[in-house]
Write a protein that holds these residues in place. Structure first.
Motif, PDB file in Angstrom:
ATOM      1  N   ALA A   3       0.927  -1.282  -0.040  1.00  0.00           N
ATOM      2  CA  ALA A   3       0.279  -0.031   0.222  1.00  0.00           C
ATOM      3  C   ALA A   3       1.329   1.227  -0.358  1.00  0.00           C
ATOM      4  CB  ALA A   3      -1.248  -0.066   1.325  1.00  0.00           C
ATOM      5  N   VAL A   4       2.141   0.819   0.856  1.00  0.00           N
ATOM      6  CA  VAL A   4       3.345   2.596   0.503  1.00  0.00           C
ATOM      7  C   VAL A   4       3.552   2.240  -0.812  1.00  0.00           C
ATOM      8  CG1 VAL A   4       4.761   3.275   1.487  1.00  0.00           C
ATOM      9  CG2 VAL A   4       3.352   2.185   2.898  1.00  0.00           C
ATOM     10  N   TYR A  29       6.999  -2.551  -7.775  1.00  0.00           N
ATOM     11  CA  TYR A  29       6.847  -3.407  -6.220  1.00  0.00           C
ATOM     12  C   TYR A  29       6.412  -4.588  -7.402  1.00  0.00           C
ATOM     13  CZ  TYR A  29       5.365  -5.603  -2.500  1.00  0.00           C
ATOM     14  OH  TYR A  29       4.669  -6.249  -1.188  1.00  0.00           O
ATOM     15  N   HIS A  30       7.341  -5.888  -6.796  1.00  0.00           N
ATOM     16  CA  HIS A  30       6.984  -6.991  -6.907  1.00  0.00           C
ATOM     17  C   HIS A  30       8.039  -7.880  -5.650  1.00  0.00           C
ATOM     18  CE1 HIS A  30       5.792  -9.829  -9.809  1.00  0.00           C
ATOM     19  NE2 HIS A  30       7.266 -10.758  -9.628  1.00  0.00           N
ATOM     20  N   LEU A  45      15.352  -3.343  -3.879  1.00  0.00           N
ATOM     21  CA  LEU A  45      15.304  -3.810  -2.913  1.00  0.00           C
ATOM     22  C   LEU A  45      14.538  -4.208  -1.913  1.00  0.00           C
ATOM     23  CD1 LEU A  45      16.042   0.745  -2.307  1.00  0.00           C
ATOM     24  CD2 LEU A  45      17.830  -1.338  -2.106  1.00  0.00           C
ATOM     25  N   ASN A  46      14.864  -5.269  -0.722  1.00  0.00           N
ATOM     26  CA  ASN A  46      13.851  -5.851  -0.181  1.00  0.00           C
ATOM     27  C   ASN A  46      13.195  -5.065   0.371  1.00  0.00           C
ATOM     28  OD1 ASN A  46      12.715  -7.746   1.077  1.00  0.00           O
ATOM     29  ND2 ASN A  46      14.466  -9.246   0.933  1.00  0.00           N
ATOM     30  N   CYS A  47      12.153  -5.369   1.048  1.00  0.00           N
ATOM     31  CA  CYS A  47      11.224  -4.207   1.557  1.00  0.00           C
ATOM     32  C   CYS A  47      11.555  -4.889   3.543  1.00  0.00           C
ATOM     33  CB  CYS A  47       9.595  -4.702   1.194  1.00  0.00           C
ATOM     34  SG  CYS A  47       9.377  -3.544  -0.550  1.00  0.00           S
ATOM     35  N   ASP A  48      11.581  -6.000   3.188  1.00  0.00           N
ATOM     36  CA  ASP A  48      11.997  -6.500   4.230  1.00  0.00           C
ATOM     37  C   ASP A  48      13.038  -5.630   5.342  1.00  0.00           C
ATOM     38  OD1 ASP A  48      10.140  -8.525   4.299  1.00  0.00           O
ATOM     39  OD2 ASP A  48      11.209  -9.913   3.589  1.00  0.00           O
ATOM     40  N   TYR A  49      13.570  -4.396   4.245  1.00  0.00           N
ATOM     41  CA  TYR A  49      14.695  -3.922   5.029  1.00  0.00           C
ATOM     42  C   TYR A  49      14.900  -3.011   5.309  1.00  0.00           C
ATOM     43  CZ  TYR A  49      17.304  -9.011   5.032  1.00  0.00           C
ATOM     44  OH  TYR A  49      17.572 -10.351   5.113  1.00  0.00           O
ATOM     45  N   ILE A  50      13.492  -2.353   4.774  1.00  0.00           N
ATOM     46  CA  ILE A  50      13.359  -0.590   5.056  1.00  0.00           C
ATOM     47  C   ILE A  50      12.424  -0.368   5.982  1.00  0.00           C
ATOM     48  CG2 ILE A  50      11.759   1.160   3.561  1.00  0.00           C
ATOM     49  CD1 ILE A  50      12.022  -0.605   0.938  1.00  0.00           C
ATOM     50  N   VAL A  51      13.143   0.562   6.555  1.00  0.00           N
ATOM     51  CA  VAL A  51      13.183   1.038   7.692  1.00  0.00           C
ATOM     52  C   VAL A  51      12.196   2.425   7.260  1.00  0.00           C
ATOM     53  CG1 VAL A  51      13.681   2.197   9.650  1.00  0.00           C
ATOM     54  CG2 VAL A  51      15.346   0.724   8.849  1.00  0.00           C
ATOM     55  N   LYS A  52      12.091   3.075   6.715  1.00  0.00           N
ATOM     56  CA  LYS A  52      11.470   4.694   5.957  1.00  0.00           C
ATOM     57  C   LYS A  52      11.411   4.700   4.566  1.00  0.00           C
ATOM     58  CE  LYS A  52      12.495   9.389   7.620  1.00  0.00           C
ATOM     59  NZ  LYS A  52      12.377   9.841   8.885  1.00  0.00           N
ATOM     60  N   MET A  53      10.597   5.461   4.229  1.00  0.00           N
ATOM     61  CA  MET A  53       9.959   5.782   2.713  1.00  0.00           C
ATOM     62  C   MET A  53       9.324   6.940   2.953  1.00  0.00           C
ATOM     63  SD  MET A  53       8.388   4.216  -0.096  1.00  0.00           S
ATOM     64  CE  MET A  53       9.414   2.327  -0.169  1.00  0.00           C
TER      65      MET A  53
END
Length: 66
Positions: A3-4, A29-30, A45-53
């Motif tokens: 959603a983000v 996004y996939h 970039l793997n979304c598991d490692y994203i802290v902030k967007m």
């Protein structure tokens, strides 16, 4: 995270991961991965490692025909 990602799709973003920060246009996004594009280079970039967007305006580039 999907959603983000849909909220910022096609816009300039600043993404902070566990190790580093990146700036670019969110182009895809996939399956838990996003793709940022900046200066004709793609970065996955793997979304598991994203802290902030967050939204981040990008400077306009002038392209000169050679």
């Amino acid at each position: 995270m999907e959603a983000v990602a849909q909220k910022y799709m096609g816009k300039g973003v600043s993404v902070t991961t566990v190790n580093e920060s990146h700036v670019g246009i969110l182009t895809r996004y996939h399956d838990g991965w996003i793709t940022l594009t900046y200066k004709y280079k793609d970065l996955d970039l793997n979304c598991d490692y994203i802290v902030k967007m967050q939204s981040h305006p990008l400077p306009r580039e002038k392209h000169v025909a050679e």
